[in-house]
Design an enzyme around this catalytic site. Structure first.
Site, PDB file in Angstrom:
ATOM      1  N   GLY A   1       2.350  -3.558  -3.387  1.00  0.00           N
ATOM      2  CA  GLY A   1       2.721  -4.190  -4.655  1.00  0.00           C
ATOM      3  C   GLY A   1       2.240  -5.625  -4.745  1.00  0.00           C
ATOM      4  O   GLY A   1       2.961  -6.512  -5.194  1.00  0.00           O
TER       5      GLY A   1
ATOM      6  N   ASP B   1       2.782   8.380   4.480  1.00  0.00           N
ATOM      7  CA  ASP B   1       3.927   7.860   3.736  1.00  0.00           C
ATOM      8  C   ASP B   1       5.055   8.893   3.732  1.00  0.00           C
ATOM      9  O   ASP B   1       5.099   9.788   2.891  1.00  0.00           O
ATOM     10  CB  ASP B   1       3.493   7.523   2.303  1.00  0.00           C
ATOM     11  CG  ASP B   1       4.639   6.936   1.495  1.00  0.00           C
ATOM     12  OD1 ASP B   1       5.779   6.872   2.016  1.00  0.00           O
ATOM     13  OD2 ASP B   1       4.401   6.543   0.332  1.00  0.00           O
TER      14      ASP B   1
ATOM     15  N   ASP C   1      -4.764   5.537   1.672  1.00  0.00           N
ATOM     16  CA  ASP C   1      -3.542   4.869   1.201  1.00  0.00           C
ATOM     17  C   ASP C   1      -2.519   5.933   0.759  1.00  0.00           C
ATOM     18  O   ASP C   1      -2.907   6.992   0.226  1.00  0.00           O
ATOM     19  CB  ASP C   1      -3.935   3.961   0.017  1.00  0.00           C
ATOM     20  CG  ASP C   1      -2.807   3.030  -0.415  1.00  0.00           C
ATOM     21  OD1 ASP C   1      -2.009   2.616   0.437  1.00  0.00           O
ATOM     22  OD2 ASP C   1      -2.741   2.709  -1.628  1.00  0.00           O
TER      23      ASP C   1
HETATM   24  P1  13P Z   1       0.001  -2.815  -6.973  1.00  0.00           P
HETATM   25  O1  13P Z   1      -0.530  -1.747  -7.863  1.00  0.00           O
HETATM   26  O2  13P Z   1       1.298  -3.358  -7.438  1.00  0.00           O
HETATM   27  O3  13P Z   1      -0.991  -3.871  -6.700  1.00  0.00           O
HETATM   28  O4  13P Z   1       0.333  -2.112  -5.568  1.00  0.00           O
HETATM   29  C1  13P Z   1      -0.714  -1.535  -4.865  1.00  0.00           C
HETATM   30  C2  13P Z   1      -0.266  -0.838  -3.648  1.00  0.00           C
HETATM   31  O5  13P Z   1       0.756  -1.157  -3.076  1.00  0.00           O
HETATM   32  C3  13P Z   1      -1.140   0.241  -3.140  1.00  0.00           C
HETATM   33  O6  13P Z   1      -0.633   0.899  -2.051  1.00  0.00           O
END
Ligand code: 13P
Length: 279
Positions: A209, A103, A81
């Protein structure tokens, strides 16, 4: 069974549900996420953020995911990620990750395109899927991802089309009003932007998010092309709060604490899965 995310995301996109991408950084989180997937018979993505390299190495993450994931028939994808460092992306591909997110959203458009395309060329040759990002999310409360200084920039649909044509990413993370972390006010999700992007791209779209979004907002986004939803903050907040409650009441052995924590992660992940996949 360990998979790359292309197959599970394309299927989700076509059939109008979303696969949860849940952040994990230790045995307890990986086990809790996989247990939630097994109990609900739903594919899951273990999202190991590059920022969690302090917690364990790429190789350790891969070994734990393999050992837990290969024992079941459940499709499990180990995903890197938010990684803006090309070397780390290539090391993750070598280590055995099924997908990677490069990213480059903080870079100028052309540089983001060039780097993402390089990642796609190498990853695809290795059978690894790639997520790119265009646009910038703001940071909410208790966020572990964005900085408080991050300025929200919605994804431009025409640029998103160019980006996908030029890079060949398998999925695209877009900015439509969600924030990393907990919401300080009602989220204002720009479904109109999502709809425009989906019409032009017709590939699985990724919503970062996910923490704190209502079921209604989630379903609305899924109906318009979101096929992967990322959740990090709320897993942490829930597991920490439950751990505090437990310790206020009991003095478990350290080994038992780990078992409780697996269950806390599983419980909160199950809640999100029930929103994401209502087939
Ligand atoms: P949140 O922490 O808001 O759940 O977002 C997680 C995210 O987008 C990880 O890449």
């Amino acid at each position: 069974m360990l998979v790359n995310f292309k197959d599970i995301l394309n299927e989700a996109y076509i059939n109008h549900y979303a696969v949860g991408s849940f952040n994990g950084y230790n045995y307890e989180t990986f086990k809790g996420i996989i247990d939630a997937g097994c109990e609900t018979k739903t594919p899951v993505i273990l999202a190991f953020g590059a920022k969690y390299l302090k917690n364990m190495s790429l190789e350790t993450a891969c070994a734990i995911a393999k050992s837990l994931g290969e024992r079941s028939d459940l499709p499990v994808c180990l995903h890197l990620d938010h990684c803006s460092d090309l070397d780390t992306v290539f090391r993750a591909i070598r280590a055995g990750f099924g997908s990677v997110m490069y990213d480059g959203s903080a870079l100028p458009f052309d540089e983001n395109v060039n780097n993402t395309k390089l990642v796609c060329d190498i990853a695809h040759a290795c059978g690894v899927s790639v997520e790119g990002e265009l646009g910038c999310l703001a940071a909410g409360e208790r966020s572990h991802e964005g900085a408080a200084t991050d300025v929200e920039a919605y994804t431009d649909p025409a640029l998103a089309e160019q980006f996908v044509d030029m890079t060949h990413v398998d999925a695209l993370a877009i900015s439509i009003g969600t924030v990393h972390g907990l919401y300080k006010a009602e989220p204002n999700i720009r479904i109109d932007i999502l709809e425009a992007i989906n019409k032009l791209l017709a590939i699985p779209l990724v919503l970062h998010g996910g923490s704190g979004l209502s079921e209604k907002d989630i379903l609305c986004c899924i109906a318009k092309g979101i096929a992967k939803i990322n959740v990090n903050t709320e897993i942490s907040v829930y597991a920490v709060d439950k751990t505090k409650e437990l310790l206020a009441d009991q003095q478990p052995h350290f080994s038992e604490l780990s078992l409780y924590q697996v269950r806390y992660v599983k419980d909160i992940v199950r809640k999100y899965i029930s929103f994401f996949d209502q087939r």
